[in-house]
Scaffold this motif. Structure first.
Motif, PDB file in Angstrom:
ATOM      1  N   GLN A 339       0.850  -1.195   0.000  1.00  0.00           N
ATOM      2  CA  GLN A 339       0.000   0.000   0.000  1.00  0.00           C
ATOM      3  C   GLN A 339       0.886   1.245   0.000  1.00  0.00           C
ATOM      4  OE1 GLN A 339      -2.563   0.858   3.380  1.00  0.00           O
ATOM      5  NE2 GLN A 339      -4.099   1.723   1.991  1.00  0.00           N
ATOM      6  N   GLU A 353       3.784   0.183   2.398  1.00  0.00           N
ATOM      7  CA  GLU A 353       3.755  -0.784   3.505  1.00  0.00           C
ATOM      8  C   GLU A 353       3.420  -2.157   2.931  1.00  0.00           C
ATOM      9  OE1 GLU A 353       0.868   0.085   6.563  1.00  0.00           O
ATOM     10  OE2 GLU A 353       1.448  -1.651   7.767  1.00  0.00           O
ATOM     11  N   ILE A 356       0.386  -8.551   4.573  1.00  0.00           N
ATOM     12  CA  ILE A 356       0.246  -9.968   4.230  1.00  0.00           C
ATOM     13  C   ILE A 356      -1.145 -10.262   3.670  1.00  0.00           C
ATOM     14  CG2 ILE A 356      -0.540 -10.627   6.548  1.00  0.00           C
ATOM     15  CD1 ILE A 356       1.901 -12.865   5.167  1.00  0.00           C
ATOM     16  N   ARG A 357      -1.213 -11.178   2.728  1.00  0.00           N
ATOM     17  CA  ARG A 357      -2.489 -11.657   2.195  1.00  0.00           C
ATOM     18  C   ARG A 357      -2.443 -13.171   2.124  1.00  0.00           C
ATOM     19  NH1 ARG A 357      -3.598  -7.488   3.588  1.00  0.00           N
ATOM     20  NH2 ARG A 357      -4.527  -5.718   2.531  1.00  0.00           N
ATOM     21  N   PRO A 368      -6.337 -10.387   7.161  1.00  0.00           N
ATOM     22  CA  PRO A 368      -5.037 -10.297   7.825  1.00  0.00           C
ATOM     23  C   PRO A 368      -5.181 -10.235   9.347  1.00  0.00           C
ATOM     24  CG  PRO A 368      -5.123  -8.783   5.994  1.00  0.00           C
ATOM     25  CD  PRO A 368      -6.499  -9.346   6.127  1.00  0.00           C
ATOM     26  N   ASP A 385       6.415 -13.473  10.457  1.00  0.00           N
ATOM     27  CA  ASP A 385       7.083 -12.176  10.309  1.00  0.00           C
ATOM     28  C   ASP A 385       8.384 -12.327   9.519  1.00  0.00           C
ATOM     29  OD1 ASP A 385       5.248 -10.618  11.564  1.00  0.00           O
ATOM     30  OD2 ASP A 385       6.269 -10.538  13.502  1.00  0.00           O
ATOM     31  N   ASN A 412       5.644  -4.924   8.933  1.00  0.00           N
ATOM     32  CA  ASN A 412       5.142  -4.957  10.316  1.00  0.00           C
ATOM     33  C   ASN A 412       5.816  -6.089  11.083  1.00  0.00           C
ATOM     34  OD1 ASN A 412       2.694  -3.020  10.352  1.00  0.00           O
ATOM     35  ND2 ASN A 412       2.502  -4.173   8.451  1.00  0.00           N
ATOM     36  N   ASP A 474       3.708   2.380  15.065  1.00  0.00           N
ATOM     37  CA  ASP A 474       2.457   2.171  14.322  1.00  0.00           C
ATOM     38  C   ASP A 474       1.253   2.463  15.225  1.00  0.00           C
ATOM     39  OD1 ASP A 474       0.861   1.432  12.243  1.00  0.00           O
ATOM     40  OD2 ASP A 474       1.470  -0.670  12.186  1.00  0.00           O
ATOM     41  N   ASP A 475       0.119   2.759  14.629  1.00  0.00           N
ATOM     42  CA  ASP A 475      -1.162   2.871  15.346  1.00  0.00           C
ATOM     43  C   ASP A 475      -1.116   3.868  16.500  1.00  0.00           C
ATOM     44  OD1 ASP A 475      -1.882   0.867  13.636  1.00  0.00           O
ATOM     45  OD2 ASP A 475      -1.856  -0.734  15.135  1.00  0.00           O
ATOM     46  N   ARG A 498      -5.832   5.320  12.180  1.00  0.00           N
ATOM     47  CA  ARG A 498      -6.972   5.834  11.410  1.00  0.00           C
ATOM     48  C   ARG A 498      -8.195   6.134  12.270  1.00  0.00           C
ATOM     49  NH1 ARG A 498      -7.104   0.532   9.258  1.00  0.00           N
ATOM     50  NH2 ARG A 498      -8.941  -0.608   9.943  1.00  0.00           N
ATOM     51  N   GLU A 534      -9.468   8.498   3.593  1.00  0.00           N
ATOM     52  CA  GLU A 534     -10.406   7.878   2.649  1.00  0.00           C
ATOM     53  C   GLU A 534     -11.101   8.875   1.731  1.00  0.00           C
ATOM     54  OE1 GLU A 534     -13.079   5.432   4.960  1.00  0.00           O
ATOM     55  OE2 GLU A 534     -11.598   3.840   5.189  1.00  0.00           O
ATOM     56  N   TYR A 553      -7.099   4.585   1.519  1.00  0.00           N
ATOM     57  CA  TYR A 553      -7.809   4.179   0.305  1.00  0.00           C
ATOM     58  C   TYR A 553      -7.998   5.351  -0.668  1.00  0.00           C
ATOM     59  CZ  TYR A 553      -9.045  -0.102   2.910  1.00  0.00           C
ATOM     60  OH  TYR A 553      -9.014  -1.270   3.612  1.00  0.00           O
TER      61      TYR A 553
HETATM   62  P1  C2E Z   1      -1.796  -1.964  10.071  1.00  0.00           P
HETATM   63  O1  C2E Z   1      -0.344  -2.250  10.239  1.00  0.00           O
HETATM   64  O2  C2E Z   1      -2.345  -0.797  10.800  1.00  0.00           O
HETATM   65  O3  C2E Z   1      -2.027  -1.884   8.512  1.00  0.00           O
HETATM   66  C1  C2E Z   1      -2.904  -1.013   7.904  1.00  0.00           C
HETATM   67  C2  C2E Z   1      -4.237  -1.641   7.708  1.00  0.00           C
HETATM   68  O4  C2E Z   1      -5.185  -0.624   7.399  1.00  0.00           O
HETATM   69  C3  C2E Z   1      -4.268  -2.584   6.525  1.00  0.00           C
HETATM   70  O5  C2E Z   1      -5.219  -3.583   6.806  1.00  0.00           O
HETATM   71  C4  C2E Z   1      -4.787  -1.704   5.408  1.00  0.00           C
HETATM   72  O6  C2E Z   1      -5.390  -2.420   4.377  1.00  0.00           O
HETATM   73  C5  C2E Z   1      -5.796  -0.871   6.163  1.00  0.00           C
HETATM   74  N1  C2E Z   1      -6.048   0.409   5.496  1.00  0.00           N
HETATM   75  C6  C2E Z   1      -5.198   1.147   4.788  1.00  0.00           C
HETATM   76  N2  C2E Z   1      -5.797   2.257   4.349  1.00  0.00           N
HETATM   77  C7  C2E Z   1      -7.070   2.231   4.802  1.00  0.00           C
HETATM   78  C8  C2E Z   1      -8.185   3.115   4.680  1.00  0.00           C
HETATM   79  O7  C2E Z   1      -8.136   4.159   4.050  1.00  0.00           O
HETATM   80  N3  C2E Z   1      -9.345   2.748   5.292  1.00  0.00           N
HETATM   81  C9  C2E Z   1      -9.442   1.585   5.980  1.00  0.00           C
HETATM   82  N4  C2E Z   1     -10.627   1.295   6.556  1.00  0.00           N
HETATM   83  N5  C2E Z   1      -8.387   0.723   6.131  1.00  0.00           N
HETATM   84  C10 C2E Z   1      -7.228   1.069   5.535  1.00  0.00           C
HETATM   85  P2  C2E Z   1      -4.861  -5.088   6.661  1.00  0.00           P
HETATM   86  O8  C2E Z   1      -4.003  -5.296   5.475  1.00  0.00           O
HETATM   87  O9  C2E Z   1      -6.152  -5.776   6.769  1.00  0.00           O
HETATM   88  O10 C2E Z   1      -3.984  -5.379   7.912  1.00  0.00           O
HETATM   89  C11 C2E Z   1      -4.527  -5.335   9.165  1.00  0.00           C
HETATM   90  C12 C2E Z   1      -3.460  -5.443  10.203  1.00  0.00           C
HETATM   91  O11 C2E Z   1      -2.832  -6.736  10.137  1.00  0.00           O
HETATM   92  C13 C2E Z   1      -2.309  -4.492   9.998  1.00  0.00           C
HETATM   93  O12 C2E Z   1      -2.661  -3.257  10.491  1.00  0.00           O
HETATM   94  C14 C2E Z   1      -1.228  -5.150  10.792  1.00  0.00           C
HETATM   95  O13 C2E Z   1      -1.419  -4.912  12.164  1.00  0.00           O
HETATM   96  C15 C2E Z   1      -1.507  -6.614  10.542  1.00  0.00           C
HETATM   97  N6  C2E Z   1      -0.621  -7.065   9.472  1.00  0.00           N
HETATM   98  C16 C2E Z   1      -0.810  -7.041   8.143  1.00  0.00           C
HETATM   99  N7  C2E Z   1       0.249  -7.577   7.512  1.00  0.00           N
HETATM  100  C17 C2E Z   1       1.131  -7.952   8.460  1.00  0.00           C
HETATM  101  C18 C2E Z   1       2.422  -8.565   8.466  1.00  0.00           C
HETATM  102  O14 C2E Z   1       3.005  -8.864   7.436  1.00  0.00           O
HETATM  103  N8  C2E Z   1       3.004  -8.840   9.678  1.00  0.00           N
HETATM  104  C19 C2E Z   1       2.404  -8.496  10.852  1.00  0.00           C
HETATM  105  N9  C2E Z   1       3.030  -8.776  11.997  1.00  0.00           N
HETATM  106  N10 C2E Z   1       1.205  -7.908  10.881  1.00  0.00           N
HETATM  107  C20 C2E Z   1       0.567  -7.631   9.711  1.00  0.00           C
END
Ligand code: C2E
Ligand code: CA
Ligand code: CA
Length: 569
Positions: A339, A353, A356-357, A368, A385, A412, A474-475, A498, A534, A553
């Protein structure tokens, strides 16, 4: 055939005469029981093997209806289905529980075929019977050494694998229920600890004996590991609760180990085909999760798997198992999406960033968040990781070789990873292997990374930062979001969560917080990234508040690698 109907026939045609002799010979020598009936099911003739299998002589069955062979193991619908097939297709084949003359019930494979007269009306039925208990006994002898558990003489996991599919197929064919009963004997660990391993072995042997006495010949009983046992129990009618009550009571009786008497606390979980699934894996997961539920409820309990919570557990269990499989080899279902992060003023991509999918065949995409929370429950997150980091490096390396210049890529990392003493070494080896420099990557961590062991975390992050790697918090804005982290932690970037952005256009306080965080970040010389943008309104407002970098987004969703690279232009 053991009747005199076909004997003394002296047909004129020599071919018929020879054929007659041939068929008499084959019938006599055949190991299969043969039974001929008229069109109403009255037995006309049987061969010697039939008598051997059933215990009935030809005289004893002659003229009787085939119902004398029936056991009460099948519901009426079973026979309705059987006759429906014969009437419409002229044949039926399957596995049947029948009764011998001595009333014992046995399993046989049965083939029935209708014989038609010249007018195409059924004149006879012929049935071929094979005794499966004999077959199982023979096969059992050959496999005994490999499928028996040495300590108890019960079956082992290999036996479970081979018997489960057989019993499931039979239950399917015969409209039976198949109960999967998972038994945790209880107390093994504490017996091992208090009295030694030999006593633990004795406990297992005595439990195995009790279970052996409890089960019937139709059941499969195996020891899975330690003091966990599985019973597969076919049943025509639903099992009664009293059956499981008594099983638990039986197992809960005190056990004598030499001079000690030990009280055990068994937990029993039950799942049932077809209600709880029709695959072995599903039914085992269900039985195990019911057993864990029973354990939670306290000593000497049994639980039937049937709750919604249980269904959710099963899914988690299944996903965990599949994820473990994926991470044991080169994952073929996991991939990374990217992204973009953009400079709001120009729209230029300034980073991305990696996210993972997981696409699971037959299940679709696994979110995820679900994937990460399952991985976080165990050490799977460590492998996951590391796979992500290695994959980021591999992809980056591939594009760099094609002279495609990648912006800063972030990944991450779970808090648990930072507790791994070899993580720093592992990471620097990984980067070196792919020829990637630390400053090309950014590691996103949440504040949970600091909560348990702040000093250690500071040390590790500092050393990683010295190798060039950038660190992002993060966050930020969720959880405790302690400002002391901004003060003490070696950071390069802060990402505003967010949840602070979602209502920023209408929430004055959110605007105030973001404005001040922006100023704070500037003073602390930290880069600031706003997450979850968004809409155009949010974009404009955030620019007015002085934010420069954003992700959301509005700019782009997470994209497969090739699409992301195409965006780079
Ligand atoms: P995160 O690190 O806070 O990643 C951002 C998440 O917010 C991603 O969700 C992304 O798709 C979503 N996002 C980005 N822009 C927007 C937006 O405009 N609106 C909304 N509603 N969402 C948006 P995703 O991909 O579902 O990942 C969720 C969480 O899963 C991530 O939050 C992270 O904590 C974890 N994650 C994802 N990939 C990995 C990874 O490879 N390793 C680890 N340890 N955690 C991961
Ligand atoms: Ca992140
Ligand atoms: Ca985030």
């Amino acid at each position: 055939m053991q009747t005199d109907r076909s004997e003394n026939v002296t047909p004129d045609d020599p071919h018929v005469f020879y054929l007659q002799q041939l068929s008499d010979y084959l019938l006599h020598e055949s190991g299969e029981g043969v039974m001929l009936t008229d069109h109403q099911g009255h037995i006309l003739a049987v061969n010697a093997s039939f008598s051997q299998i059933t215990g009935f002589s030809a005289d004893e069955v002659s003229g009787k209806k085939t119902a004398i062979l029936r056991s009460d193991h099948h519901p009426p619908e079973f026979y309705q289905q059987l006759w429906y097939n014969i009437q419409h297709k002229g044949r039926w084949q399957g596995i049947v529980w029948n009764r011998r003359k001595d009333c014992s019930v046995y399993q046989q494979s049965l083939k029935i075929r209708a014989i038609y007269d010249r007018q195409q009306a059924v004149s006879h039925y012929i049935a071929l019977i094979r005794d499966l208990t004999l077959q199982t006994a023979e096969a059992g002898h050959h496999h005994a050494l490999t499928t028996l558990d040495r300590l108890t003489g019960l079956g082992n996991r290999d036996m479970l694998v081979s018997r489960f599919s057989q019993q499931l197929a039979q239950s399917r064919d015969n409209c039976f229920h198949l109960y999967v009963i998972w038994i945790d004997g209880g107390q093994l660990a504490s017996v091992n600890q208090q009295f030694g391993l030999a006593s633990g072995d004795m406990l297992i042997q005595q439990q195995a004996q009790r279970l052996q006495q409890w089960t019937s010949g139709k059941d499969t009983l195996i020891r899975l590991y330690a003091d966990d046992y599985i019973i597969l129990k076919p049943a025509v009618y639903p099992a009664k609760a009293s059956y499981f009550d008594m099983l638990v009571q039986r197992l809960a009786q005190p056990v004598c180990l030499g001079n000690h008497q030990v009280t055990v606390a068994p937990a029993v979980g039950v799942s049932c085909y077809p209600a709880d699934g029709d695959q072995e894996e599903q039914l085992l997961y269900a039985a195990e999760s019911a057993m864990l539920e029973a354990k939670k409820q306290g000593a000497n309990c049994w639980c039937m798997f049937n709750t919604r919570q249980g269904q959710a557990n099963i899914r988690r269990h299944m996903l965990k198992h599949k994820l473990t499989e994926q991470l044991q080899h080169t994952p073929d279902q996991l991939q990374l999406y990217f992204q973009p992060k953009v400079l709001m003023e120009t729209g230029t991509i300034c980073g991305a960033e990696a996210l993972i999918r997981w696409q699971l065949p037959g299940e679709g995409w696994v979110s995820p968040s679900e994937l990460i929370s399952i991985a976080e429950e165990s050490r799977l997150i460590i492998s996951l990781d590391r796979w992500v980091v290695a994959e980021v490096c591999r992809i980056m390396h591939r594009y760099l070789q094609q002279n495609i210049c990648f912006p800063l890529l972030s990944f991450n990392i779970s808090a648990k990873q930072l507790n791994e003493h070899d993580f720093a070494d592992w990471l620097s080896n990984c980067l070196a292997n792919w020829g990637i420099k630390g400053h090309q990557l950014e590691m996103e961590v949440t504040e949970s990374a600091f909560i348990d062991n702040e000093m250690e975390a500071i040390k590790l992050l500092r050393s990683l930062q010295q190798s060039g790697l950038r660190i992002a918090l993060d966050d930020f804005g969720t959880g405790y979001s302690s400002l002391s982290y901004l003060k003490d932690m070696p950071l390069n970037t802060v990402k505003i969560d967010r949840s602070l952005i979602s209502d920023i256009t209408t929430n004055q306080r959110a605007q105030c917080i973001v404005r001040n965080l922006r100023m704070l970040a500037t003073d602390l010389q930290l880069s600031l990234v706003v997450e979850g943008v968004e809409t155009t309104e949010q974009h404009q407002l955030l620019r007015q508040l002085g934010c420069q970098r954003a992700q959301g987004y509005y700019f782009a969703r997470p994209l497969p690698g090739t699409e992301f690279v195409a965006m780079l232009g």
